[in-house]
Scaffold this motif. Structure first.
Motif, short mmCIF file in Angstrom:
data_model
loop_
_atom_site.label_atom_id
_atom_site.label_comp_id
_atom_site.label_asym_id
_atom_site.label_seq_id
_atom_site.Cartn_x
_atom_site.Cartn_y
_atom_site.Cartn_z
N VAL A 241 -53.95 174.67 34.87
CA VAL A 241 -52.39 174.10 34.93
C VAL A 241 -51.73 174.25 33.65
O VAL A 241 -50.73 174.73 33.44
CB VAL A 241 -52.37 172.66 35.71
CG1 VAL A 241 -51.15 171.99 35.22
CG2 VAL A 241 -52.88 172.53 37.03
N GLY A 242 -52.64 173.82 32.40
CA GLY A 242 -52.09 173.84 31.32
C GLY A 242 -51.61 175.25 30.68
O GLY A 242 -50.62 175.36 30.11
N LEU A 243 -52.52 176.10 31.03
CA LEU A 243 -52.38 177.61 30.73
C LEU A 243 -50.93 178.00 31.12
O LEU A 243 -50.16 178.84 30.70
CB LEU A 243 -53.38 178.44 31.08
CG LEU A 243 -54.70 178.39 30.21
CD1 LEU A 243 -55.75 179.30 30.48
CD2 LEU A 243 -54.32 178.60 28.50
N MET A 244 -50.92 177.70 32.71
CA MET A 244 -49.64 178.34 33.35
C MET A 244 -48.30 177.57 32.82
O MET A 244 -47.29 178.02 32.84
CB MET A 244 -49.76 178.02 34.90
CG MET A 244 -50.87 178.86 35.61
SD MET A 244 -50.63 180.79 35.16
CE MET A 244 -51.91 181.16 36.38
N VAL A 245 -48.46 176.25 32.52
CA VAL A 245 -47.32 175.43 31.87
C VAL A 245 -46.83 176.18 30.62
O VAL A 245 -45.87 176.41 30.60
CB VAL A 245 -47.54 174.13 31.78
CG1 VAL A 245 -46.72 173.32 30.80
CG2 VAL A 245 -47.71 173.33 33.12
N LEU B 110 -59.70 173.19 24.54
CA LEU B 110 -60.07 172.92 25.65
C LEU B 110 -60.48 174.04 26.37
O LEU B 110 -61.43 174.04 27.26
CB LEU B 110 -58.86 172.45 26.58
CG LEU B 110 -58.43 170.97 26.54
CD1 LEU B 110 -57.09 170.57 27.35
CD2 LEU B 110 -59.66 169.97 26.94
N VAL B 111 -60.03 175.37 26.20
CA VAL B 111 -60.25 176.49 26.90
C VAL B 111 -61.47 177.34 26.41
O VAL B 111 -61.82 177.61 25.61
CB VAL B 111 -59.03 177.58 26.77
CG1 VAL B 111 -59.28 179.02 27.63
CG2 VAL B 111 -57.67 176.92 27.33
N PRO B 112 -62.54 177.34 27.52
CA PRO B 112 -63.65 178.10 26.98
C PRO B 112 -63.72 179.57 27.09
O PRO B 112 -62.81 180.07 27.65
CB PRO B 112 -64.68 177.43 28.30
CG PRO B 112 -63.63 177.56 29.40
CD PRO B 112 -62.30 177.23 29.03
#
Length: 477
Positions: free
Chosen positions: A277-281, A455-457
């Protein structure tokens, strides 16, 4: 394959960049023929091309449709924007549909919706049938936007997954550009009929390609699962290790209780959901749809000399830059690529905002048009190389298969909702403060970098099952 060569492959060395999507000779010997993999990917990205065609249709058709059907500006604005409403409904149902009837079944259904929608637009004599057709195509591409990257991620070997999944974004951009250019030389009805081509191509090719092996394993079709995996890897490839890993992971997931919406807030699922969700936001609220939909007006507002040059350059730059992203996806990794991309989009927005600041204060006016064009082109170039494609790639990789339907639907819905909000509010923000609008977008892009760092792996060079194990281990730390 020698151990040293395998390590190079794991670290992202994929051989000759003159053929970035083709495996090396050693890979061919290890994996057998990958022709079926490429054919399956081609079928899927026909849906991506359809996505781009729908998005790119309204701009070149506007003047002719309004004249032929005597539509007001508000009626045509409804026709253009209602696509995102249909896409939101498609996003809400996409995961469940793809889980219930399979990835191929979902793509077939999406193609049928798009075909009916295009025919409705072609036959339209008033605004209602236009809007109905637009909603139907919107629904179709809403499902495509979920199922295409998921299908490609599930059929691709780990060393090719990033590059093949990135083709989704490349074909979206290509479809949009083709629709825009074709719309300048054919009628709006003919342009609508051209939208049938990628749909019919997809339907034909799907007859010859296998279903996603992971979905077949999930629904218990073991014989079909092994057959599909063998076809995708080549008849001489040894699939025993990969098949065992997939089956073990599926069995572990199926031993868990049936997932409900409230269960997504458990620690096992909340981290990948926040990442998706964060990446799309950040992708949408960095301004892409506002800047993209109204690029011509943005250039023109900076000065008459910027309008035509900027628009032509904008249309030409996306495809080659996105090709660069395809090449780099499995070479550099997801995290570095998205951080470099976000830094570039931040710079582009800052330069554009600075140009409007100078214009509003009557400073260096001769440089304002050039600075606007340079800023927007920097933005779209860096967006195309990473922010456009990487969030979709990561979305297709990070969710456990038992919740992939519901979580994928949520992520795609957030993306389409963000697209609507940004495109709807862009002109209001520009009326408030043209420089402030771009400075806000620049700040959001900088926040993207912090989000990725925290946060992103990194998913490059890992199987989908290894990615889940990595996320679980980070959760336990």
């Amino acid at each position: 394959m020698a151990i040293e060569e395998w390590k190079e492959l794991e670290n992202g060395d994929h051989g000759d960049l003159q053929n970035p999507l083709m495996p090396t000779q050693e890979e061919q010997q290890e994996n057998g023929s990958l022709q079926m993999l490429y054919l399956s990917t081609f079928a899927a990205v026909c849906g991506s091309f359809q996505f781009g065609s729908c998005v790119g249709y309204s701009a070149p058709a506007q003047a002719a449709i309004r004249e032929d059907l005597n539509l007001s500006l508000s009626e045509y604005s409804m026709f253009g924007s209602i696509l995102t409403i249909g896409a939101m409904f498609g996003a809400v149902t996409s995961g469940r549909i793809a889980d219930y009837i399979g990835r191929k079944g979902a793509m077939r259904m999406s193609a049928y919706f798009c075909i009916i929608g295009w025919i409705a637009i072609y036959l339209s004599e008033e605004s209602l049938s236009l809007d109905i057709g637009r909603v139907l195509t919107g629904y179709g591409i809403g499902v495509f936007s979920y199922v295409v990257p998921i299908f490609i991620a599930e059929i691709a070997p780990k060393n090719l997954r990033g590059r093949l999944t990135t083709l989704n974004q490349l074909l979206i951009v290509t479809g949009s550009s083709v629709a825009f250019l074709l719309g300048t030389i054919v009628t709006w009805r003919t342009l609508a009929l051209s939208g049938l081509i990628p749909c019919t191509t997809l339907l034909v090719v799907l007859f010859f390609v296998p279903e996603s092996p992971r979905w077949l394993a999930k629904v218990g079709q073991e014989k079909e699962f092994l057959s599909a995996l063998q076809r995708l890897r080549g008849k001489n490839a040894d699939i025993s290790a990969e098949a065992a890993q997939i089956q073990n992971y599926i069995e572990t997931m199926q031993s868990l209780p049936k997932t409900k919406l409230v269960d997504l807030f458990q620690s096992r699922y909340i981290r990948p959901l926040i990442i998706g969700v964060g990446l799309m936001v950040f992708q949408q609220f960095g301004g892409i749809n506002g800047i993209g939909f109204f690029a011509s007006e943005t250039f023109a507002s900076a000065g008459p000399s910027a309008g035509k040059i900027g628009t032509i350059a904008y249309a030409c730059i996306q495809v080659p830059i996105t090709v660069g992203g395809v090449i780099l996806m499995d070479k550099s990794g997801r995290r570095p690529l998205i951080m470099v991309s976000a830094a570039g989009t931040s710079l582009g927005c800052f330069l554009t905002g600075a140009s409007f600041f100078l214009k509003n204060h009557g400073l260096l006016l001769e440089f304002v048009p050039v600075l606007v064009v340079v800023g927007v082109l920097i933005f779209i170039a860096f967006f195309s190389i990473g922010m456009g494609a990487v969030p979709w790639v990561i979305m297709s990789e990070i969710f456990p298969i038992n919740v992939k339907g519901i979580t994928g639907s949520i992520v795609v819905l957030v993306n389409w909702l963000g697209a609507w909000v940004v495109s709807f509010t862009f002109n209001f923000f520009m009326s408030w403060s043209s420089s402030g609008t771009f400075f806000i977008y620049s700040l959001i892009s900088l926040m993207t970098i912090l989000f990725v760092v925290k946060l992103v792996p990194e998913t490059k060079g890992k199987t989908l099952e290894e990615i889940q194990a990595s996320i679980d281990s980070q959760r336990d730390i």
